[in-house]
Enzyme design. Structure first.
Site, PDB file in Angstrom:
ATOM      1  N   LYS A  35       8.022   2.961 -12.066  1.00 11.57           N
ATOM      2  CA  LYS A  35       8.070   2.114 -13.210  1.00 11.57           C
ATOM      3  C   LYS A  35       9.365   2.184 -13.914  1.00 11.57           C
ATOM      4  O   LYS A  35       9.473   1.386 -14.746  1.00 11.57           O
ATOM      5  CB  LYS A  35       6.840   2.878 -14.070  1.00 11.57           C
ATOM      6  CG  LYS A  35       5.563   2.505 -13.262  1.00 11.57           C
ATOM      7  CD  LYS A  35       5.187   0.976 -13.179  1.00 11.57           C
ATOM      8  CE  LYS A  35       4.016   0.517 -12.514  1.00 11.57           C
ATOM      9  NZ  LYS A  35       3.806  -0.936 -12.355  1.00 11.57           N
ATOM     10  N   SER A  75       5.165   1.543 -17.181  1.00  9.78           N
ATOM     11  CA  SER A  75       4.256   2.305 -17.745  1.00  9.78           C
ATOM     12  C   SER A  75       5.148   3.398 -18.604  1.00  9.78           C
ATOM     13  O   SER A  75       6.009   3.688 -18.278  1.00  9.78           O
ATOM     14  CB  SER A  75       3.370   3.263 -16.685  1.00  9.78           C
ATOM     15  OG  SER A  75       2.961   4.274 -16.917  1.00  9.78           O
ATOM     16  N   TYR A 102       5.336   7.455  -8.648  1.00 10.21           N
ATOM     17  CA  TYR A 102       4.929   6.068  -9.576  1.00 10.21           C
ATOM     18  C   TYR A 102       5.997   6.063 -10.563  1.00 10.21           C
ATOM     19  O   TYR A 102       6.280   4.814 -11.111  1.00 10.21           O
ATOM     20  CB  TYR A 102       3.466   6.429 -10.114  1.00 10.21           C
ATOM     21  CG  TYR A 102       3.025   5.396 -10.892  1.00 10.21           C
ATOM     22  CD1 TYR A 102       2.359   4.288 -10.518  1.00 10.21           C
ATOM     23  CD2 TYR A 102       2.982   5.592 -12.226  1.00 10.21           C
ATOM     24  CE1 TYR A 102       1.841   3.348 -11.414  1.00 10.21           C
ATOM     25  CE2 TYR A 102       2.589   4.670 -13.153  1.00 10.21           C
ATOM     26  CZ  TYR A 102       1.902   3.500 -12.550  1.00 10.21           C
ATOM     27  OH  TYR A 102       1.304   2.537 -13.536  1.00 10.21           O
TER      28      TYR A 102
END
Length: 294
Positions: free
Chosen positions: A163, A145, A159
């Protein structure tokens, strides 16, 4: 690697969103597809839709955070189709963490790492040795991402950290494959360049009890629709990238052996340059300034 009719693609997180779009795109090119997801009902619905379109499909329920579950997926794929040519480690979750990092619950980190990082590693270990042993062309696509893969969004730090790890894991995998001199390659995918309508916003629905939150959330989970409404009410324009465009980026990237599956974006390019400049100048991370001031 040229994608050809009869080859086999395995996609995790394939019951919806980016994963299902990739599976559809592969099937449209004549590939056999293995759909893997933790949501059995949604998975079977997706598989039925593809079969009705004439695709050859294997649907397999998998929890990518569990090594044995991913190994069973690989066994099922090879038992059914005899080979795997494309592996898309795409399954991912948000963490549900709130507040500053020192306020986070440990289980928020454990769950996000179990799926987003360990899930990719489990996929690599379960499939890549067999893909190499087959002796033919193959490709591994790991979904990262821009949040973390390029620069972190500190309000979604868990998160972002996972990533970022996916990028480094894929770089290392690429180097290892090249060192072996095998016709299997690897790429890292940055879905976008804009927002995406995916189930990531509701990933808490699949959170297993072993990673349950230890205390109630201070604020309710916000759906994508609620977030979109709030942003528009605040006067912020929002653009969305169709998941079908992401799938096309993947197919194009595989056939071009493109490591960075990174769609053109002025915003991403600014972030990349700003972060690189900060590192080269040994200066403070000014690209985070607007978050620090919040």
């Amino acid at each position: 690697m040229r994608l050809r009719e009869g080859q086999v693609a395995v996609v995790t997180g394939a019951a919806s969103g980016i994963g299902l779009a990739m599976a559809r795109r592969f099937a449209a090119g004549g590939l056999k597809v293995v759909l893997a997801d933790v949501e059995e009902g949604a998975l079977e619905k997706a598989a039925c839709g593809l079969r009705n379109e004439g695709a050859r499909v294997l649907a397999h329920v998998v929890d990518v955070s569990e090594r044995e579950s991913v190994t069973a997926l690989a066994d099922a794929a090879y038992d059914t189709f005899g080979a795997v040519h494309v592996l898309c480690n795409n399954a991912g979750v948000g963490s549900g963490a709130e507040g500053r990092m020192w306020e986070h619950e440990v289980n928020d980190w454990k769950w996000a790492f179990a799926v987003n990082v360990w899930g990719v590693f489990h996929g690599i270990q379960a499939f890549v040795p067999r893909m190499i042993a087959d002796g033919g062309p193959g490709h591994v696509v790991n979904t990262s991402s821009g949040d973390g893969g390029i620069a972190p969004l500190p309000t979604a730090s868990v998160y972002a950290v996972t990533k970022a790890a996916v990028v480094t894991m894929t770089e290392s995998l690429y180097a290892h494959l090249r060192a072996e001199g095998v016709p299997v390659s690897a790429s890292v995918l940055f879905p976008g360049p804009h927002m995406l309508r995916t189930g990531l916003w509701e990933s808490h629905r699949n959170r297993p009890s072993r990673y349950a939150k230890e205390r109630p959330r201070r604020t309710p989970y916000r759906s994508l629709g609620q977030w979109e409404t709030a942003m528009r009410d605040a006067g912020h324009a929002i653009e969305f990238t169709p998941v079908e465009d992401v799938a096309e980026t993947v197919v194009d990237g595989i056939e071009a052996d493109r490591f960075w599956m990174l769609p053109a974006s002025e915003h991403s390019d600014r972030q990349i340059r700003a972060r690189a400049r900060s590192m080269l100048d040994r200066s403070e991370p000014s690209y985070l300034e607007h978050f620090i001031l919040d």
